[in-house]
Design a protein around this motif. Structure first.
Motif, mmCIF file in Angstrom:
data_model
loop_
_atom_site.group_PDB
_atom_site.id
_atom_site.type_symbol
_atom_site.label_atom_id
_atom_site.label_comp_id
_atom_site.label_asym_id
_atom_site.label_seq_id
_atom_site.Cartn_x
_atom_site.Cartn_y
_atom_site.Cartn_z
ATOM 1 N N THR A 109 0.828 -1.209 0.000
ATOM 2 C CA THR A 109 0.000 0.000 0.000
ATOM 3 C C THR A 109 0.860 1.256 0.000
ATOM 4 O O THR A 109 1.874 1.332 0.690
ATOM 5 N N LYS A 110 0.440 2.244 -0.767
ATOM 6 C CA LYS A 110 1.081 3.558 -0.801
ATOM 7 C C LYS A 110 0.335 4.504 0.135
ATOM 8 O O LYS A 110 -0.890 4.452 0.228
ATOM 9 N N LEU A 111 1.067 5.385 0.821
ATOM 10 C CA LEU A 111 0.464 6.355 1.723
ATOM 11 C C LEU A 111 0.689 7.758 1.172
ATOM 12 O O LEU A 111 1.823 8.235 1.120
ATOM 13 N N ASN A 112 -0.378 8.393 0.754
ATOM 14 C CA ASN A 112 -0.314 9.733 0.185
ATOM 15 C C ASN A 112 -0.825 10.715 1.239
ATOM 16 O O ASN A 112 -2.008 10.731 1.569
ATOM 17 N N VAL A 113 0.063 11.540 1.790
ATOM 18 C CA VAL A 113 -0.278 12.451 2.878
ATOM 19 C C VAL A 113 -0.613 13.827 2.302
ATOM 20 O O VAL A 113 0.206 14.428 1.607
ATOM 21 N N MET A 114 -1.812 14.322 2.607
ATOM 22 C CA MET A 114 -2.291 15.587 2.064
ATOM 23 C C MET A 114 -2.553 16.576 3.198
ATOM 24 O O MET A 114 -3.322 16.280 4.121
ATOM 25 N N ALA A 119 -3.144 34.650 4.131
ATOM 26 C CA ALA A 119 -2.762 34.669 2.715
ATOM 27 C C ALA A 119 -2.714 33.250 2.152
ATOM 28 O O ALA A 119 -2.277 32.315 2.822
ATOM 29 N N ALA A 120 -3.148 33.112 0.905
ATOM 30 C CA ALA A 120 -3.163 31.791 0.261
ATOM 31 C C ALA A 120 -1.767 31.200 0.175
ATOM 32 O O ALA A 120 -1.579 29.981 0.351
ATOM 33 N N SER A 121 -0.758 32.043 -0.099
ATOM 34 C CA SER A 121 0.616 31.543 -0.214
ATOM 35 C C SER A 121 1.112 30.997 1.129
ATOM 36 O O SER A 121 1.804 29.972 1.177
ATOM 37 N N TYR A 122 0.752 31.674 2.210
ATOM 38 C CA TYR A 122 1.145 31.202 3.545
ATOM 39 C C TYR A 122 0.459 29.876 3.864
ATOM 40 O O TYR A 122 1.079 28.941 4.395
ATOM 41 N N ASN A 123 -0.829 29.788 3.543
ATOM 42 C CA ASN A 123 -1.573 28.562 3.809
ATOM 43 C C ASN A 123 -1.006 27.384 3.014
ATOM 44 O O ASN A 123 -0.952 26.252 3.519
ATOM 45 N N MET A 124 -0.594 27.643 1.778
ATOM 46 C CA MET A 124 -0.007 26.574 0.966
ATOM 47 C C MET A 124 1.270 26.055 1.615
ATOM 48 O O MET A 124 1.473 24.841 1.752
ATOM 49 N N ARG A 125 2.119 26.980 2.046
ATOM 50 C CA ARG A 125 3.371 26.587 2.683
ATOM 51 C C ARG A 125 3.117 25.831 3.987
ATOM 52 O O ARG A 125 3.747 24.807 4.252
ATOM 53 N N LEU A 126 2.166 26.323 4.780
ATOM 54 C CA LEU A 126 1.843 25.675 6.049
ATOM 55 C C LEU A 126 1.349 24.247 5.812
ATOM 56 O O LEU A 126 1.750 23.304 6.509
ATOM 57 N N SER A 127 0.488 24.069 4.809
ATOM 58 C CA SER A 127 -0.050 22.740 4.517
ATOM 59 C C SER A 127 1.044 21.794 4.039
ATOM 60 O O SER A 127 1.041 20.601 4.365
ATOM 61 N N GLN A 128 2.001 22.307 3.272
ATOM 62 C CA GLN A 128 3.106 21.478 2.793
ATOM 63 C C GLN A 128 3.993 21.012 3.948
ATOM 64 O O GLN A 128 4.380 19.843 4.015
ATOM 65 N N VAL A 129 4.291 21.937 4.850
ATOM 66 C CA VAL A 129 5.146 21.594 5.989
ATOM 67 C C VAL A 129 4.453 20.570 6.882
ATOM 68 O O VAL A 129 5.076 19.596 7.344
ATOM 69 N N ARG A 130 3.178 20.757 7.125
ATOM 70 C CA ARG A 130 2.445 19.821 7.978
ATOM 71 C C ARG A 130 2.369 18.430 7.348
ATOM 72 O O ARG A 130 2.557 17.419 8.032
ATOM 73 N N ALA A 131 2.102 18.376 6.058
ATOM 74 C CA ALA A 131 2.063 17.076 5.372
ATOM 75 C C ALA A 131 3.423 16.402 5.440
ATOM 76 O O ALA A 131 3.526 15.184 5.666
ATOM 77 N N SER A 132 4.469 17.186 5.274
ATOM 78 C CA SER A 132 5.824 16.649 5.327
ATOM 79 C C SER A 132 6.154 16.122 6.720
ATOM 80 O O SER A 132 6.825 15.086 6.862
ATOM 81 N N GLU A 133 5.684 16.809 7.755
ATOM 82 C CA GLU A 133 5.924 16.366 9.131
ATOM 83 C C GLU A 133 5.274 15.010 9.385
ATOM 84 O O GLU A 133 5.862 14.131 10.012
ATOM 85 N N VAL A 135 4.309 9.605 0.213
ATOM 86 C CA VAL A 135 4.376 10.844 -0.562
ATOM 87 C C VAL A 135 3.592 11.912 0.189
ATOM 88 O O VAL A 135 2.542 11.619 0.772
ATOM 89 N N SER A 136 4.100 13.154 0.207
ATOM 90 C CA SER A 136 3.369 14.223 0.887
ATOM 91 C C SER A 136 3.114 15.393 -0.056
ATOM 92 O O SER A 136 3.927 15.698 -0.925
ATOM 93 N N HIS A 137 1.962 16.039 0.118
ATOM 94 C CA HIS A 137 1.563 17.185 -0.691
ATOM 95 C C HIS A 137 0.838 18.188 0.204
ATOM 96 O O HIS A 137 0.107 17.796 1.118
ATOM 97 N N GLY A 138 1.008 19.454 -0.067
ATOM 98 C CA GLY A 138 0.209 20.479 0.576
ATOM 99 C C GLY A 138 -0.692 21.119 -0.457
ATOM 100 O O GLY A 138 -0.245 21.441 -1.555
ATOM 101 N N VAL A 139 -1.973 21.274 -0.140
ATOM 102 C CA VAL A 139 -2.898 21.889 -1.091
ATOM 103 C C VAL A 139 -3.501 23.172 -0.530
ATOM 104 O O VAL A 139 -4.399 23.752 -1.132
#
Length: 222
Positions: free
Chosen positions: A146-151, A159-173, A189-193
Motif C-alpha cells: 500500500t502507498k500512503l499519500n499524505v495531504m 494569505a493563500a501563499s502562507y496557507n499553501m506553505r503551512l499545509s506542505q510543511v504539515r504534510a511533510s511532518e 508521498v506528501s503534498h500540501g494543497v
C-alpha cells in the motif's frame, strides 16, 4: 515454539479462511464475497503462513504464521480483499482516536482533524498525533503493498501563499514521522494543497475547523 506448533497455528488460520469461503460474506467487512476471491485468499493464506514460519526466528514462528497467513490471504483474494482487511485493521487501531476512516473504491482515507495533529498555526506534531501515526505505521508495515499519500489542508484564513506553505510543511511532518516508524520512504508521498479543497464553509468557525486537517490516503501500490 516448535515448527510443528507453528504449523498447527497456520492450519487453524487457513481453516478459518476456508470456512469463511463457504459463506457469502467477507468476514472482515461483512460484505458479499465471491468464490474466486475466497479461493485466492485460501491459497494466499497457505503460502503466507508457510513464508511467515520460514522467515521468523524460532521464538516468533507462531506470530510469523499469523501475520503471513493474514497478509497472504488478503493478497490472494485480490486488491479489493486486501484493502478490506487493511481497512478493518485500521478501524480497530484507530477506534476512539478522533480520526475517521472512509473507504472509496480501493482507497482508504484517514481524516486527521487539526485538533488531533497540530496546534493553531503550528507545525510540530502533537503527542496525540504521534500515537495515531504509530498505529497507522503498524498497519502499513503489515500491509506493505500500500502507498500512503499524505495531504495537508488549511482553512482560508490568511494569505493563500502562507496557507499553501503551512499545509506542505504539515504534510511533510506527518510523512517524516511515518518514515521514522520504518515505513519505507518509497511508499510515502506528501503534498500540501493549502485552502484549495475545503470540505466545509470557511464562513464559520466550525467549518474552518473541519477544513484544517491532514488526510492520509492509502491506495494499492500496483
Amino acid at each position: 515454539m516448535s515448527i510443528k506448533h507453528s504449523s498447527a497455528i497456520a492450519s487453524c488460520i487457513v481453516a478459518a479462511v476456508f470456512v469463511s469461503g463457504c459463506q457469502t460474506t467477507n468476514p472482515y467487512s461483512n460484505e458479499s464475497q465471491n468464490a474466486k476471491a475466497t479461493n485466492g485468499a485460501l491459497i494466499g493464506a497457505l503460502a503466507g503462513a508457510a513464508i511467515g514460519v520460514a522467515s521468523s526466528s524460532k521464538s516468533d514462528r507462531g506470530k510469523g504464521a499469523l501475520i503471513g497467513a493474514a497478509s497472504g490471504a488478503a493478497l490472494g483474494g485480490g486488491i479489493g480483499y486486501y484493502m478490506d482487511v487493511q481497512e478493518a485493521e485500521l478501524r480497530k487501531q484507530l477506534q476512539s482516536s478522533g480520526v475517521s476512516v472512509t473507504r472509496s473504491g480501493d482507497t482508504i482515507i484517514l481524516n486527521m482533524p487539526n485538533d488531533v495533529t497540530f496546534g493553531v498555526d503550528q507545525t510540530d506534531l502533537s503527542q496525540r498525533a504521534k500515537q495515531v501515526l504509530n498505529s497507522v505505521a503498524l498497519v502499513a508495515l503489515e500491509y506493505d503493498e500500500t502507498k500512503l499519500n499524505v495531504m495537508g489542508h488549511t482553512d482560508s484564513s490568511g494569505a493563500a501563499s502562507y496557507n499553501m506553505r503551512l499545509s506542505q510543511v504539515r504534510a511533510s511532518e506527518v510523512a517524516s514521522y511515518l518514515m521514522s516508524r520504518k515505513v519505507p520512504s518509497a511508499r510515502v508521498v506528501s503534498h500540501g494543497v493549502g485552502e484549495d479543497r475545503p470540505v466545509a464553509s470557511n464562513e464559520t468557525k466550525a467549518g474552518r475547523a473541519e477544513n484544517r486537517r491532514v488526510e492520509i490516503i492509502l491506495s494499492p501500490l500496483s
